[in-house]
Design a protein around this motif. Structure first.
Motif, mmCIF file in Angstrom:
data_model
loop_
_atom_site.group_PDB
_atom_site.id
_atom_site.type_symbol
_atom_site.label_atom_id
_atom_site.label_comp_id
_atom_site.label_asym_id
_atom_site.label_seq_id
_atom_site.Cartn_x
_atom_site.Cartn_y
_atom_site.Cartn_z
ATOM 1 N N TRP A 136 45.586 48.310 38.062
ATOM 2 C CA TRP A 136 45.839 47.338 39.129
ATOM 3 C C TRP A 136 44.949 47.612 40.346
ATOM 4 N N GLN A 137 44.727 48.879 40.662
ATOM 5 C CA GLN A 137 43.865 49.193 41.806
ATOM 6 C C GLN A 137 42.426 48.761 41.543
ATOM 7 N N LEU A 138 41.952 48.982 40.328
ATOM 8 C CA LEU A 138 40.591 48.560 39.990
ATOM 9 C C LEU A 138 40.481 47.041 39.960
ATOM 10 N N ALA A 139 41.549 46.371 39.528
ATOM 11 C CA ALA A 139 41.519 44.906 39.486
ATOM 12 C C ALA A 139 41.342 44.316 40.875
ATOM 13 N N GLN A 140 41.914 44.972 41.869
ATOM 14 C CA GLN A 140 41.768 44.492 43.238
ATOM 15 C C GLN A 140 40.342 44.654 43.758
ATOM 16 N N ARG A 141 39.559 45.554 43.148
ATOM 17 C CA ARG A 141 38.178 45.789 43.575
ATOM 18 C C ARG A 141 37.167 44.938 42.811
ATOM 19 N N LEU A 142 37.622 44.167 41.843
ATOM 20 C CA LEU A 142 36.700 43.374 41.033
ATOM 21 C C LEU A 142 35.865 42.377 41.850
ATOM 22 N N PRO A 143 36.381 41.793 42.949
ATOM 23 C CA PRO A 143 35.532 40.881 43.729
ATOM 24 C C PRO A 143 34.266 41.529 44.274
ATOM 25 N N GLU A 144 34.182 42.856 44.259
ATOM 26 C CA GLU A 144 32.969 43.513 44.729
ATOM 27 C C GLU A 144 31.804 43.331 43.761
ATOM 28 N N ILE A 145 32.117 42.986 42.512
ATOM 29 C CA ILE A 145 31.067 42.798 41.502
ATOM 30 C C ILE A 145 30.511 41.382 41.626
ATOM 31 N N LEU A 146 29.226 41.271 41.852
ATOM 32 C CA LEU A 146 28.578 39.967 42.008
ATOM 33 C C LEU A 146 28.196 39.443 40.632
ATOM 34 N N SER A 147 29.105 38.695 40.051
ATOM 35 C CA SER A 147 28.887 38.167 38.707
ATOM 36 C C SER A 147 29.637 36.855 38.552
ATOM 37 N N ALA A 167 46.453 39.673 41.895
ATOM 38 C CA ALA A 167 45.924 38.367 41.502
ATOM 39 C C ALA A 167 44.408 38.461 41.460
ATOM 40 N N VAL A 168 43.805 37.982 40.378
ATOM 41 C CA VAL A 168 42.354 38.062 40.209
ATOM 42 C C VAL A 168 41.780 36.664 40.035
ATOM 43 N N ASP A 169 40.459 36.556 40.160
ATOM 44 C CA ASP A 169 39.776 35.273 39.989
ATOM 45 C C ASP A 169 39.854 34.812 38.536
ATOM 46 N N PRO A 170 39.810 33.509 38.320
ATOM 47 C CA PRO A 170 39.856 32.992 36.942
ATOM 48 C C PRO A 170 38.660 33.401 36.097
ATOM 49 N N ASN A 171 37.581 33.868 36.726
ATOM 50 C CA ASN A 171 36.389 34.226 35.951
ATOM 51 C C ASN A 171 36.476 35.630 35.357
ATOM 52 N N ASN A 388 47.848 38.506 37.378
ATOM 53 C CA ASN A 388 48.003 37.110 37.763
ATOM 54 C C ASN A 388 46.650 36.504 38.106
ATOM 55 N N VAL A 389 46.496 35.220 37.767
ATOM 56 C CA VAL A 389 45.267 34.506 38.092
ATOM 57 C C VAL A 389 45.462 33.791 39.416
ATOM 58 N N ALA A 390 44.520 33.993 40.327
ATOM 59 C CA ALA A 390 44.614 33.370 41.649
ATOM 60 C C ALA A 390 44.601 31.854 41.510
#
Length: 427
Positions: A136-147, A167-171, A388-390
């Motif tokens: 869950w902690q790593l999932a919150q950092r996923l927006p840092e990846i430019l992809s 909550a993470v992005d749908p991508n 969860n998907v944002a």
């Protein structure tokens, strides 16, 4: 330019303070009495103009210095254009030992591939492959990846689920990779007479269980035995296991008349455990007329009474019925506190194995508990594991440059100029 703390920009109104001070400050005015000013001319010399110019410049430097400090507090970031990857693969480090998955990963298009670990390093980087990531902690950092799209390959182990579901992005797409094989490894041992009671963790994607194996001290698999460690060889693999102390446990059972039946079931199970040599137990019972006072010796308290449970540092088993519980004895939120989740009878004492549940409670050992957690291979069902998907539309990812160091450089230069000019003009 963007600001992480735009609220501080309201402080820019404070720039009017030095301006007001400058306008209201008349300086030291000397009055010279003269007989007549008829023959005096109004003059605007170069020197007077120079003085006014220096005063205005000094005012500008002080206002600029204050403005730069406020700008720094607002944490400005300069937007820069970056090129995003079309697809990024994130791989849990422990999957590197899964030969079937590695063969599959080699067949994937060689896009941006990284470890699913802190900082999301490239696959060439060295990472700890034995530690389960905190998903869950790593999932919150996923927006840092430019992809544009992210695929996460993970085992989805229950021990990696900590904290609130993010909550993470749908991508972001999550794929759970099944374990290759079950784990059967020792987590602790006890010396009982001429025998060794070996505790082994047997874990699969569905269940983790604590198994007990009794073997003699002179067994061929025993390599060495000390008061602290057991070294033994099984199937050509040598393992080192900590020895758990087998001191006598002092158990106090406090009960009301309404829980007398539960008292009898619990004390019978404790006597059976002691009789079979799994643990030496000294049992003491306290009825409703006896007031409980914490003292020695006491290792385990069984609280079969209504009302508040004593807050003690020892292991405590309290009667707290819970219709949603999955087992007869479950840990509570407080450390060392466990709940007996059902009123006892012959049926649940047998089907839910009251004696084995008490054995696990009495053998509660931090070392063995930590080892058992490390061997836990249970996998959360994919439908429950996926974050969860944002619902809101994801914002465009941009890269920002921290310009705070440059602001500090500007503050230093302006401060030096202001001090020099102020000392020169004596203002």
């Amino acid at each position: 330019m963007t600001f992480l703390q735009p609220t501080y920009l309201w402080a820019l109104f404070s720039l009017t303070v030095p301006l007001l001070i400058h306008l209201l400050n008349k300086g030291d005015v000397k009055t010279v009495k003269v007989g007549s000013v008829k023959f005096l001319k109004e003059s605007d010399t170069k020197q007077s103009r120079k003085i006014r110019l220096h005063e205005v410049f000094l005012l500008f430097l002080r206002m600029l210095l204050l403005g730069l400090i406020i700008l720094y507090l607002a944490e400005p970031r300069w937007k820069t254009k970056v090129q995003k990857a079309a697809l990024t693969y994130l791989i849990e480090p422990s999957l590197a030992s899964n030969e079937a998955f590695i063969a599959f990963a080699d067949s994937l298009p060689q896009n941006d591939m990284r470890w699913f670990a802190t900082g999301f390093p490239d696959l060439e980087a060295e990472v700890d492959r034995g530690t389960v990531p905190t998903y869950w902690q790593l999932a919150q950092r996923l927006p840092e990846i430019l992809s544009d799209s992210i695929v996460v390959f993970t085992k989805g182990l229950i021990q990696g689920i900590k904290g609130r579901r993010p909550a993470v992005d749908p991508n972001v797409h999550w794929i759970i990779v099944e374990n290759e094989s079950d784990v059967v490894e020792p987590v602790g041992a006890k010396i009982i007479g001429d025998s060794i009671m070996l505790f082994k963790a047997k874990s699969s994607s569905q269940i983790t269980d604590l198994q007990v194996k009794v073997l003699p001290k002179n067994d061929a698999s025993v390599v060495s035995l000390t008061s602290d460690n057991l070294v033994w060889n099984a199937s050509g693999k040598t393992s080192r296991t900590p020895i758990l102390q087998n001191d006598t446990l002092h158990v106090t059972v406090a009960f009301d008349e309404s829980y007398e039946r539960e008292m009898r079931y619990v004390t019978s199970a404790l006597k059976a455990i002691s009789t079979y040599g799994m643990q030496k137990i000294n049992i003491k019972t306290m009825d409703a007329d006896t007031e409980f006072k914490e003292g020695k010796p006491l290792d385990v308290l069984v609280w079969l009474k209504d009302g508040n449970v004593p807050d003690i540092s020892k292991i405590t088993l309290a009667m707290v019925p819970d219709s949603l519980a999955n087992s007869l004895i479950e840990p509570a939120e407080s450390k060392n506190l466990f709940h007996l989740t059902e009123r006892l009878n012959i049926e649940n004492a047998i089907t839910k194995n009251l004696t084995n549940s008490l054995v696990k409670l009495l053998l509660f050992n931090r070392t063995m508990e930590d080892n058992l957690i490390k061997k836990d291979q249970r996998v959360l069902p994919e439908t429950e594991f996926i974050p969860n998907v944002a619902t809101s539309k994801s914002k465009l990812k941009v890269s920002t440059l921290d310009i705070s160091p440059w602001i500090w450089l500007a503050v230093f230069l302006v401060l030096v100029a202001e001090r020099i000019l102020s000392k020169t003009r004596k203002q």
